[in-house]
Design an enzyme around this catalytic site. Structure first.
Site, mmCIF file in Angstrom:
data_model
loop_
_atom_site.group_PDB
_atom_site.id
_atom_site.type_symbol
_atom_site.label_atom_id
_atom_site.label_comp_id
_atom_site.label_asym_id
_atom_site.label_seq_id
_atom_site.Cartn_x
_atom_site.Cartn_y
_atom_site.Cartn_z
ATOM 1 C CG ASP A 10 38.797 55.418 27.098
ATOM 2 O OD1 ASP A 10 38.683 56.374 27.743
ATOM 3 O OD2 ASP A 10 38.895 54.346 27.446
ATOM 4 C CG HIS A 68 35.826 53.031 23.786
ATOM 5 N ND1 HIS A 68 37.129 53.361 22.783
ATOM 6 C CD2 HIS A 68 36.434 52.631 24.836
ATOM 7 C CE1 HIS A 68 37.956 53.432 23.550
ATOM 8 N NE2 HIS A 68 37.598 52.951 24.981
ATOM 9 C CG ASP A 74 33.286 52.449 27.495
ATOM 10 O OD1 ASP A 74 33.596 53.216 26.714
ATOM 11 O OD2 ASP A 74 33.802 52.511 28.535
ATOM 12 C CG ASP A 106 38.123 49.766 26.987
ATOM 13 O OD1 ASP A 106 39.034 50.516 26.084
ATOM 14 O OD2 ASP A 106 37.348 49.944 27.340
ATOM 15 C CG HIS A 133 42.921 53.421 25.980
ATOM 16 N ND1 HIS A 133 42.629 53.115 24.673
ATOM 17 C CD2 HIS A 133 41.699 53.318 26.639
ATOM 18 C CE1 HIS A 133 41.334 52.818 24.672
ATOM 19 N NE2 HIS A 133 40.609 52.807 25.840
HETATM 20 ZN ZN LIG Z 1 39.037 52.468 26.380
#
Ligand SMILES: [Zn+2]
Length: 1158
Positions: free
Chosen positions: A287, A173, A424, A175, A567
């Site tokens: 998420d 994951h 993550d 970000d 997000h």
């Molecule tokens: Zn995230």
């Protein structure tokens, strides 16, 4: 009582009359003001005004006549009994001038267009989320190893007939910005993850991997060589690597607007098509902090077949798990059939990390996260570490793991189980690949070698899992008939444990939530005008239009806007410096979009387009708003006026005509405004306030009403009228100041300022539709009366502060809203200065409180903007500690503990305020509107930015405006929210009276989750979200007095306005395969809105057509060819159409068409 009122009325009349007489006298001393006193013209038909003005001018010396007129006005004003007691004793009553009622305009609605909404009882579902919330006790008992769940039982024989299929899906994951900026993450982690991916997947074709975020993937792609690109394509082709969702980012789903959700999916899917030649099939959203059915709808209409969601309230997960409803067909609340059904898999446990994905017991699952082997940087908090798998332990380890797989599979209907394996930024080191893939392969090999275990375990991609499911059912992926329960509704507000509701982030960093929508509006408006200008430049063969340069800026803006939908971006849950990084990108793109709009407007407005010179465009126009920094409030440049006229062009990006008030800053207080034909039109000048009572002497606000065609441009001419006496069309506003201490009056230039002797009387502002009553003490709104029926609805505005809990842990932070109880009224020590501005185009009430500058405006406009009150706030809580500020509207509506808030600007969702839940659980996201209603009345708060809303008590609607929080709330961010800015926010308050009574507007009978705004309400939302843009013509060096480039009076790109229920979402020029350059193809996105016919369609001059749009009615002076229906992100083309075809749109649906315009 009646007598008293009559007497009071008469006294009022005498006082008012006398005051006016005095004032008239005074005005007559100032020659330049002559004529103004009789400016009773609301804006109206010009003929009427003209006649009136001529009369007045002829008889200007006969004061008696004017006084007669004023007397009539005042009679009207105080005629109503209700009104008389609110008229303040003051000297400027002439400002409360009569308004000539605008001819009432209402949309023409085709018979049948109301039936969609009336058929909502046809909706069918098995699980309605509103019912689930109603029934759940939310008691949170200890469930054992699965703390928020229950013990799961099975027998060893359960798989004898059909083996358990296990798909372990490795994922990472990433970000695009959170604790680090997107670029830092890329450099530190993401590039290594992707590089390792190529190397390590190649080792063994049984290895699989999925990837979601195209923003990162494209950065990496630009940095790798052709050989690696080929290797990646191979991995995609042989099914080892799957791109899931394929959006630019994994968007937030609560506070994003559907325009931006679609745009970033198009950007991602087009990138994938250009570079990998594939089409994503499954959605992956593990998420985002709660889930919206809008996302399911968009993915369905883009041609995806399956989706996964994760962050859902733990009690809801448990309930759905009990009923084996964690896999369902997600159907839109408004869908009367099954066409929106999307197969959705909800993850059952607390998180998407390894401890919470292999099965119910995190202590066991953690032992199968081989990155946590002893000696590494991460370990297992349950104190039992993983051990490497070897021949000695594999039997025992495999059995332990299989037990978890089997238990998890018991929560689902098929004998197939999805086991995500990641976290993550996982797999950034080569060794992690070896640890995970190596150890798991040993486990699989062992499991699969035990025939009596009846298990087939393997690595898989997400679509491998879903395909197996469709396959076992003997169905084509994406078809119907799977037999899973149909679920309707949404998954807000999310709680991950206890009463920790993630409803704070609906408002966190509201400055940037506002800036996001500013970019969204700019980007959309720029896409459309650019596509039109480009097509016209082709049509008349003018190659000088700077298409390539502008298009690169558009691509940049698509990416900035897309990135911010992440997000941790729009949610306000990133580190301070990451927020600065996002803000800088947003501002850069806003400036670029102004540039694109200026170039395009210059081109389209040029009378002689062959002479168009792109070199001059940098200075040709200025736009009417500038921001010096990403965290600064917008500033309006001052239009320096003289006797020569200045040209100002207005652009309307919606496909219905606009007739509404605009504001400009000008250097003179006496101004003449002409439309393009040279006709002088009414205008109003206002003071520009520099402090509570001080105003600028070099800068004034000019307001007037423009007419702009659908998607078109209109030119207006403005000049300084100096002290000309025959300029009766321009009038200064009249000002009353309350709570300033000195009860006297003064003249400031052409402006008359009065200070009432008595401060405490309520006062009103009004137009021919609405009368708004305000408290003379606080200046805040008390009620709104609809003039036509004389009905008054209590709507009192309050500002309040929430605190946060006193406990050491668990305080409010960026994600969580954990208030310490009810909100407290804002400390109002020292009365707020109130300014009441009354004029013939608009009236305003300014209230200057300590933490909020609050302005309510009422337009005297014949257009849609005259039907609602505008509310603007500038919020500043930088001197607070642990406080959250909200604006509450208290009404007398009997809303039965229900209200409605929108999801992503796409659909309305019914909300029930549940007393069994804590306050913070009753807060919901609002992207564009929320309303309360009863049998007679609906009150809608339209919003120009996403924020949190709630209706905590009967008749209340509140919206959180800003949050300042001193601490982290333990969700990984590790900081509070202390970077607050002076933050603007804007709303429109619409009060509607039902003309058809529905039996029960709030539920009653079987609950449906959906409801619909009126057509008027949809238009008010457009007004807020798609502002009219102004372009101010500059004189170029060396140009003659009137400029060398002649501008057209208007541009009308459409043959006809679109029907009023059809929104022109975008006209987006498609990018070339090989280069960041425009093609001749555009995608046309249209959205037919669902609307409630039980309210009159006030203020609209459009009509509805049963969803029909003849293509011949679309683009004027352009050739429309190569028309094809397509899915929303252009992945699958459908029906071929021709320029004589008629598009047929169904209510609520968004449709996309590829078109070529030349
Ligand atoms: Zn995230």
């Amino acid at each position: 009582m009646k007598k008293y009122v009559a007497l009071f009325g008469s006294c009022m009349f005498l006082v008012a009359f006398f005051s006016m007489y005095l004032m008239l006298d005074q005005l007559n001393l100032h020659g330049s003001l002559r004529g103004r006193v009789a400016m009773e013209m609301g804006q109206t038909e010009l003929d009427f005004i003209k006649d009136k003005m001529e009369n007045l001018e002829n008889d200007i010396h006969h004061n008696q006549q004017i006084i007669d007129e004023i007397r009539n006005s005042v009679k009207q004003i105080i005629g109503g009994e209700n009104m008389s007691k609110y008229i303040p004793v003051q000297r400027n009553i002439p400002a409360l001038v009569e308004e000539v009622p605008e001819s009432p305009v209402q949309a023409k609605i085709e018979a049948g267009d109301c039936s969609f909404v009336e058929r909502q009882g046809e909706h069918r579902d098995d699980v309605q989320m509103l019912d689930v919330l109603d029934l759940l006790p939310f008691d949170n008992p200890d469930g054992g190893v699965w703390k928020q769940g229950f013990d799961i039982h099975y027998t060893d024989r359960d798989w004898d007939e059909q083996p358990l299929k296990v798909f372990v899906v490795p994922h990472s994951h990433n970000d695009p910005g959170w604790i680090k900026t997107v670029d830092r993450y890329y450099l530190d982690q993401t590039q290594h993850i992707l590089n390792n991916m190529v190397d390590k997947l190649k080792v063994d074709s049984r290895r699989k991997f999925i990837w979601a975020e195209i923003s990162f993937f494209s950065m990496w792609w630009d940095n790798i060589d052709a050989e690696k690109k080929e290797a990646v394509k191979k991995l995609v082709e042989n099914g080892q690597l799957e791109i899931v969702t394929g959006g630019w980012v994994m968007t937030d789903e609560a506070i994003t607007h559907y325009y931006a959700m679609i745009d970033q999916l198009i950007e991602g899917h087009e990138w994938i098509k250009r570079n990998l030649g594939i089409k994503p099939r499954s959605g992956w959203a593990i998420d985002p902090f709660g889930h919206s059915p809008t996302m399911a709808y968009l993915l369905k209409r883009m041609g995806l077949q399956n989706m996964v969601v994760q962050r859902v309230h733990y009690s809801v997960k448990k309930q759905l798990a009990k009923e084996k409803q964690l896999e369902f067909m997600w159907r839109q609340n408004w869908d009367h059939g099954a066409s929106s059904d999307m197969l959705c898999h909800m993850m059952p446990f607390y998180s998407y990390d390894v401890p919470h994905t292999c099965g119910p017991d995190p202590k066991v699952c953690c032992q199968f996260d081989f990155k946590r082997l002893p000696g590494g940087r991460v370990n297992c908090p349950w104190k039992v570490p993983p051990v490497p798998i070897n021949d000695n332990n594999v039997a025992e380890r495999a059995k332990l793991l299989l037990d978890q797989y089997r238990k998890k599979s018991k929560l689902y209907r098929s004998n197939i189980v999805l086991i995500p394996l990641g976290d993550d930024f996982r797999y950034d080191k080569a060794i992690e690949w070896d640890q995970q893939y190596g150890n798991y392969q040993k486990l699989f090999d062992y499991m699969n070698g035990q025939p009596n275990w009846h298990v087939e375990a393997q690595f898989g991609t997400l679509s491998d899992y879903f395909d197996a499911m469709w396959d076992r059912a003997g169905l084509q992926p994406g078809s119907s008939g799977l037999g899973y329960p149909v679920l309707s509704g949404d998954f807000f507000s999310y709680a991950d444990r206890e009463d920790h509701y993630w409803s704070g982030y609906y408002t966190s960093r509201p400055f940037y939530k506002n800036l996001d929508r500013v970019l969204e509006a700019h980007a959309r408006a720029a896409e459309i005008i650019f596509s039109l200008a480009l097509a016209h430049s082709r049509h008349i063969d003018v190659p000088s239009f700077p298409a390539k340069n502008a298009y690169q800026m558009l691509i940049g803006a698509r990416k900035s806007l897309g990135l911010f939908q992440h997000h941790d971006a729009i949610t306000g849950t990133a580190k301070d410096f990451v927020v600065v990084d996002y803000g800088t990108r947003l501002l850069r793109s806003i400036m670029d979009m102004k540039r694109v709009m200026i170039d395009s407007a210059h081109f389209l407005m040029s009378e002689d387009k062959q002479q168009y010179d792109p070199e001059t465009t940098t200075t040709f126009f200025d736009m009417d708003e500038k921001r010096i920094n990403h965290d600064a409030l917008p500033e309006k440049p001052i239009l320096q006026l003289n006797q020569q006229t200045k040209e100002v062009v207005f652009y309307n990006s919606v496909a219905q005509a606009r007739h509404e008030v605009v504001r400009l800053r000008v250097s003179s207080s006496t101004v003449e405004v002409q439309d393009a034909s040279g006709k002088v039109i009414p205008s109003q000048t206002n003071l520009v306030w520099t402090a509570a009572q001080d105003s600028s002497t070099t800068e004034y606000e000019l307001v007037f009403i423009v007419n702009v065609p659908p998607l078109g441009l209109s030119k207006y001419l403005i000049r300084d009228a100096g002290s000309e006496v025959n300029n009766p069309y321009n009038a200064p506003s009249q000002i009353t100041l309350y709570n300033t201490g000195s009860p006297d009056s003064s003249v400031r230039g052409v402006f008359h300022i009065s200070r009432p002797i008595s401060d405490n009387r309520d006062f009103t502002i009004e137009n021919s539709r609405l009368r708004a009553k305000f408290s003379g003490t606080t200046g805040l709104l008390q009620s709104v009366t609809t003039v036509k029926d004389g009905k008054e609805t209590a709507v009192s505005v309050e500002f309040l502060m929430y605190g946060t809990r006193e406990t050491k842990k668990d305080k409010s932070g960026a994600y969580l809203f954990l208030p310490d109880g009810e909100a407290r009224t804002l400390d109002s020590s020292g009365k707020a200065v109130i300014r009441v501005i009354r004029g013939k185009i608009l009236s305003e009430v300014h209230v200057l409180m300590k933490h909020v500058e609050h302005v309510i405006t009422l337009h005297r406009s014949p257009g849609i903007d005259g039907w609602s009150l505008e509310i603007s706030n500038i919020v500043d809580i930088r001197d607070q500690r642990n406080r959250e500020l909200c604006m509450r509207l208290k009404t007398d509506l009997k809303n039965n503990n229900e209200f409605f808030s929108d999801l992503n600007g796409f659909q309305m969702q019914r909300r029930k305020t549940l007393s069994k839940l804590p306050l913070q659980a009753n807060y919901y996201p609002m992207s564009t509107m929320a309303y309360l209603q009863d049998q007679d009345t609906r009150m809608t708060l339209h919003s120009a930015q996403s924020l949190g809303v709630g209706s905590l008590q009967e008749g209340w609607l509140e919206v959180m405006l800003d949050r300042r929080l001193n601490q982290d709330d333990n969700r990984g961010l590790q900081q509070g929210l202390l970077d607050n800015k002076r933050t603007p926010n804007q709303f429109r308050l619409l009060l509607e009276r039902r003309h058809q009574r529905t039996s029960s507007p709030n539920g009653g009978g079987r609950q449906t989750g959906v409801d619909y705004p009126s057509l008027t309400s949809h238009s008010v939302s457009q007004l807020l979200n798609h502002p009219v843009y102004a372009f101010i013509r500059n004189k170029l060096p060396g140009e003659g007095p009137s400029g060398d480039v002649k501008l057209s009076s208007s541009v009308q790109p459409l043959v006809k306005a679109l029907p009023c229920d059809i929104h022109f979402v975008n006209l987006r020029t498609v990018q070339a395969m090989e280069a960041p350059a425009p093609t001749q193809e555009s995608v046309l996105l249209l959205h037919r809105k669902g609307f409630d016919c039980s309210f009159p369609a006030n203020g609209l001059s459009c009509s509805t057509t049963g969803g029909k749009v003849p293509l011949e009615d679309l683009f004027r002076d352009l050739d429309l060819t190569d028309i094809k229906a397509t899915t929303l992100s252009l992945m699958y083309d459908g029906q071929v159409l021709n320029s004589k075809s008629t598009l047929q749109l169904d209510p609520m649906e968004i449709n996309a068409y590829r078109i070529r315009l030349d």
